[in-house]
Design a protein around this motif. Structure first.
Motif, PDB file in Angstrom:
ATOM      1  N   PHE A  34       0.855  -1.181   0.000  1.00 17.04           N
ATOM      2  CA  PHE A  34       0.000   0.000   0.000  1.00 17.04           C
ATOM      3  C   PHE A  34       0.892   1.231   0.000  1.00 17.04           C
ATOM      4  N   ASP A  35       0.990   1.924  -1.140  1.00 14.40           N
ATOM      5  CA  ASP A  35       1.844   3.107  -1.267  1.00 14.40           C
ATOM      6  C   ASP A  35       1.027   4.365  -0.971  1.00 14.40           C
ATOM      7  N   LYS A  36       1.040   4.743   0.292  1.00 16.83           N
ATOM      8  CA  LYS A  36       0.235   5.874   0.765  1.00 16.83           C
ATOM      9  C   LYS A  36       0.616   7.195   0.105  1.00 16.83           C
ATOM     10  N   TYR A  37       1.863   7.310  -0.323  1.00 14.43           N
ATOM     11  CA  TYR A  37       2.295   8.576  -0.918  1.00 14.43           C
ATOM     12  C   TYR A  37       1.602   8.839  -2.256  1.00 14.43           C
ATOM     13  N   LEU A  38       1.059   7.810  -2.872  1.00 14.38           N
ATOM     14  CA  LEU A  38       0.354   8.019  -4.139  1.00 14.38           C
ATOM     15  C   LEU A  38      -0.925   8.835  -3.934  1.00 14.38           C
ATOM     16  N   PHE A  39      -1.648   8.626  -2.835  1.00 15.79           N
ATOM     17  CA  PHE A  39      -2.828   9.471  -2.608  1.00 15.79           C
ATOM     18  C   PHE A  39      -2.423  10.842  -2.094  1.00 15.79           C
ATOM     19  N   GLU A  40      -1.320  10.913  -1.357  1.00 12.15           N
ATOM     20  CA  GLU A  40      -0.887  12.211  -0.842  1.00 12.15           C
ATOM     21  C   GLU A  40      -0.331  13.106  -1.939  1.00 12.15           C
ATOM     22  N   ALA A  41       0.162  12.503  -3.001  1.00 12.94           N
ATOM     23  CA  ALA A  41       0.713  13.275  -4.122  1.00 12.94           C
ATOM     24  C   ALA A  41      -0.360  13.690  -5.122  1.00 12.94           C
ATOM     25  N   ASP A  42      -1.559  13.155  -4.973  1.00 11.75           N
ATOM     26  CA  ASP A  42      -2.677  13.480  -5.864  1.00 11.75           C
ATOM     27  C   ASP A  42      -3.503  14.577  -5.200  1.00 11.75           C
TER      28      ASP A  42
END
Length: 179
Positions: A34-42
């Motif tokens: 689960f790469d949480k930074y992908l939602f934080e970067a969107d």
């Protein structure tokens, strides 16, 4: 699900759940990550998460304490919407310059609500809570985007910290299995 955004879990899951071979922090190998930074970067997903978090922030919060690194972008967006000042809380006090644990306004005697992206065991939140309390902050609540701890358990009960989550692992798993 505590969120009022019905498609948020599905959208975060679709954005962040990766398949392949991944070595986890524990050393275990997993077929899922689960790469949480992908939602934080969107910016759109981050804004949706922040709007849901706002509903969970205690009314008496004087400061938001964004934890390094993932809690900082969320705390910044929540702060800009609410108008509540933010602290940027390091994993450990820097060893140079001001040698501060938290950058931002003075927090001694203030009610600080910790903002975190994902909680599993709560280690980083536990450490930050202890350090902020030792420096005089009143810390009683952490608001996170995703609580991945076992259902019905509070991994931060040992430090008397209430966990409020927008989504849980069960919410994400439910949309995964529904799709």
């Amino acid at each position: 699900m505590t969120t009022t955004d019905d498609s948020l879990a599905a959208d975060i899951d679709a954005c962040c759940r990766l398949t392949g071979e991944f070595t986890l922090r524990s050393g275990q190998v997993s077929s899922e990550y689960f790469d949480k930074y992908l939602f934080e970067a969107d910016p759109l997903l981050l804004g949706r998460v922040a709007r849901e978090m706002i509903q969970l922030i205690p009314q008496d919060a004087e400061l938001l304490g964004g934890l390094e690194m993932g809690g900082i972008p969320i705390a910044t967006v929540v702060s800009s919407i609410l108008g509540t000042p933010t602290l940027f809380v390091r994993k450990e006090a820097k060893a140079y310059g001001t040698c501060k644990l938290a950058e931002g306004p003075d927090f001694a005697g203030k009610r600080v609500t910790i903002i975190e992206d994902v909680i599993t065991t709560g280690g980083a939140v536990r450490d930050a809570t202890r350090a902020l309390r030792e420096a005089g902050a009143i810390v009683e609540v952490v608001v996170c985007a995703i609580d991945r701890s076992p259902a019905g358990e509070n991994p931060l009960a040992d430090v008397d910290l209430e966990v409020r989550a927008v989504l849980t692992k069960a919410d994400l798993d439910a949309v995964r299995h529904a799709g």
